[in-house]
Enzyme design. Structure first.
Site, mmCIF file in Angstrom:
data_model
loop_
_atom_site.group_PDB
_atom_site.id
_atom_site.type_symbol
_atom_site.label_atom_id
_atom_site.label_comp_id
_atom_site.label_asym_id
_atom_site.label_seq_id
_atom_site.Cartn_x
_atom_site.Cartn_y
_atom_site.Cartn_z
ATOM 1 N N HIS A 41 46.317 -30.549 -15.676
ATOM 2 C CA HIS A 41 45.274 -30.904 -16.649
ATOM 3 C C HIS A 41 44.730 -32.323 -16.388
ATOM 4 C CE1 HIS A 41 47.000 -27.496 -18.839
ATOM 5 N NE2 HIS A 41 48.164 -28.094 -18.651
ATOM 6 N N GLN B 143 18.498 3.858 7.790
ATOM 7 C CA GLN B 143 17.744 3.102 8.791
ATOM 8 C C GLN B 143 18.448 1.786 9.118
ATOM 9 O OE1 GLN B 143 13.509 1.257 8.382
ATOM 10 N NE2 GLN B 143 13.259 3.344 9.160
ATOM 11 N N SER C 82 25.747 -48.408 -2.807
ATOM 12 C CA SER C 82 24.725 -48.323 -3.841
ATOM 13 C C SER C 82 23.619 -49.310 -3.509
ATOM 14 C CB SER C 82 25.322 -48.644 -5.217
ATOM 15 O OG SER C 82 24.302 -48.851 -6.175
ATOM 16 N N ARG D 168 16.595 3.376 3.088
ATOM 17 C CA ARG D 168 16.322 1.939 3.208
ATOM 18 C C ARG D 168 15.078 1.580 2.422
ATOM 19 N NH1 ARG D 168 13.956 -1.774 7.470
ATOM 20 N NH2 ARG D 168 15.056 -3.210 6.129
#
Length: 494
Positions: free
Chosen positions: A168, A250, A298, A338
């Site tokens: 968790h 097909q 950044s 098809r």
């Protein structure tokens, strides 16, 4: 600024970022137009060769239908595809296969009457896709094996280093850095097994005719059913396939596409999970990505060191994970023998699934070989929580000494929560927990001098042994087949 024909003019038109920024050149070229059309030409040649080898005759039943010089002409022009001429034909015919039949015929006019003999468009389009998928799966498996090998080395190196385990995302029992890496490895090993299976079991559509009945080939071979059966197998063998779809309309069943994309999507799940774990660990400064000398974290916050590779891995993996849904929907809506609504979307998700998988694995290999572990940070974090980590072992020792398990659990729970509240208020530290428990009657029989001197290594269970066993019994045997199959270069362009 520039000409109207500038479809390849750099910087003018949108370019798929998978090709421009992320995927390998090898994978991008495999799914490029030139490779596709060269594969079509080989399929036309293999069909003609197989028909000739099976003794296909003209209407008189005596004259060979296909002459050696015609096959030689086709072989001579397998690679010199005139893309501009083909584009002009397609503009006229609105049919890509017919455009390339005419283009091939222009290059080898003496073989024009044997091109595409008895075939339907899906003979080249479907079979080519299967060839490209098989080759792409082989590359993906090589790349994934390299990632697994790198992470196996990482796991072996750090198998004895205690670290906080989390459930968790809350501190739980201790594990080791190497044992945690084995969790990542196991997911990837399952993916490798599934991808290998898909590659090995991938069938060829073969020569099945317009609606899969082989009626045209039966006519060509004047009702000889066995030769039609042999033709199907022979063309597949020339393409390197041992399996041929037993029946089809097909097209081959689009469920095959779904199965392949689901395997790739499964790889995306594992890589996304790993990338997320790396991002969480980077936040804790326990395991970090390489950060190059001039790399910028950044544009505003000059101090930032962001896990941008793991973030990109998660981003691309998320894209990959969502592609199988489109393949699933396509398979579900194919009408009868098809319908053509599969065509445009398959041009998108088949190449992009492999390009995305390739891009993810390039990132993953780059990371797996360069992860930076900060053992001192990990050790400090362990020490902060170690008294809590010891409590389960203390409980087991108390129970062995005759205490009631539930009673002991409640004592530990109450003191743990009380100490945690004091720490949050700035009034104590985790060592207080052991002092409190030492005073409890249920723990009076314990050798507290011994328990107080135990280090974190005493509470990692069998983690180092589990790493050794897992690598020896599962990982290394699987990697044996890739010893002589190196992956493509994993350096990143951006």
């Amino acid at each position: 600024m520039g000409t109207e024909s500038g479809h390849h003019e750099a910087g003018v038109l949108y370019d798929n970022p998978l090709v421009e920024r992320y995927a390998s050149r090898e994978m991008a070229e495999r799914w490029g137009p030139l490779r596709k059309y060269r594969t079509w030409r080989r399929l036309w040649l293999w069909l003609a060769e197989a028909q000739a080898e099976l003794g296909l005759r003209a209407d008189d039943g005596v004259t060979p239908r296909i002459r050696p010089e015609q096959l030689a002409a086709l072989r001579e022009h397998l690679d010199d595809v005139d893309l501009e001429r083909a584009a002009a034909y397609e503009q006229r015919f609105r049919h890509d296969v017919m455009a390339h039949i005419h283009t091939f015929q222009d290059a080898a006019p003496q073989a024009g009457d044997i091109l595409h003999l008895g075939a339907t468009s899906c003979y080249v389009t479907d079979n080519a896709d299967l060839i490209l998928m098989r080759e792409s799966l082989e590359q993906v498996c090589r790349q994934l094996a390299a990632v697994i090998a790198a992470l196996a080395d990482f796991a072996q190196r750090w198998k004895e280093t205690p670290t906080l385990g989390f459930t968790h995302f809350q501190p739980a029992q201790l594990t080791t850095v190497g044992k945690r890496a084995c969790l990542w490895l196991y997911d990837l090993l399952l993916d490798l097994q599934e991808l290998e299976r898909r590659q090995e079991e991938l069938p060829f559509r073969g020569a099945k005719g317009t609606t899969g009945t082989q009626a045209s080939f039966l006519t060509l071979f004047q009702g000889d059913h066995e030769k039609v059966r042999q033709l199907d197998r022979l063309v597949a063998a020339k393409a390197g396939f041992s399996r041929v779809v037993p029946v089809c309309g097909q097209t081959y069943s689009r469920k095959i596409d779904t199965q392949v994309l689901e395997a790739l999507g499964g790889l995306g799940q594992s890589l996304h999970k790993w990338g997320t774990d790396l991002r969480l660990l980077a936040h804790r400064q326990e395991i970090e990505e390489p950060f190059e000398a001039e790399q910028v974290g950044s544009s505003a916050m000059a101090y930032k060191r962001n896990p941008m590779r793991a973030e990109r891995l998660c981003s691309l993996a998320r894209f990959l994970m969502n592609l199988p849904a489109m393949a699933s929907q396509t398979a579900a809506v194919q009408w009868l023998e098809r319908t053509l609504d599969d065509s445009a979307i398959r041009r998108l998700y088949l190449p992009q699934a492999f390009l995305a998988a390739d891009a993810c694995l390039r990132l993953a290999l780059h990371l797996a070989r360069r992860l930076i572990v900060q053992p001192q940070v990990i050790a400090r974090n362990v020490q902060k929580q170690l008294p809590y980590m010891i409590t389960e072992s203390l409980m087991m020792a108390a129970v062995q000494g005759g205490a009631n398990r539930q009673q002991v659990h409640e004592v530990v729970r109450q003191h743990s929560l009380a100490v945690a509240e004091r720490i949050k208020a700035g009034q104590g530290n985790s060592r207080e927990l052991l002092e409190r428990l030492r005073q409890e009657p249920v723990f009076q029989r314990l050798d507290w001098e011994r328990w107080g001197n135990l280090g974190a290594e005493a509470f990692i269970g069998r983690a180092p042994q589990q790493v050794d066993e897992f690598l020896a019994e599962h990982v290394h045997p699987r990697l044996q087949r890739y010893r002589d199959r190196p992956p493509p270069e994993a350096e990143l362009r951006v």
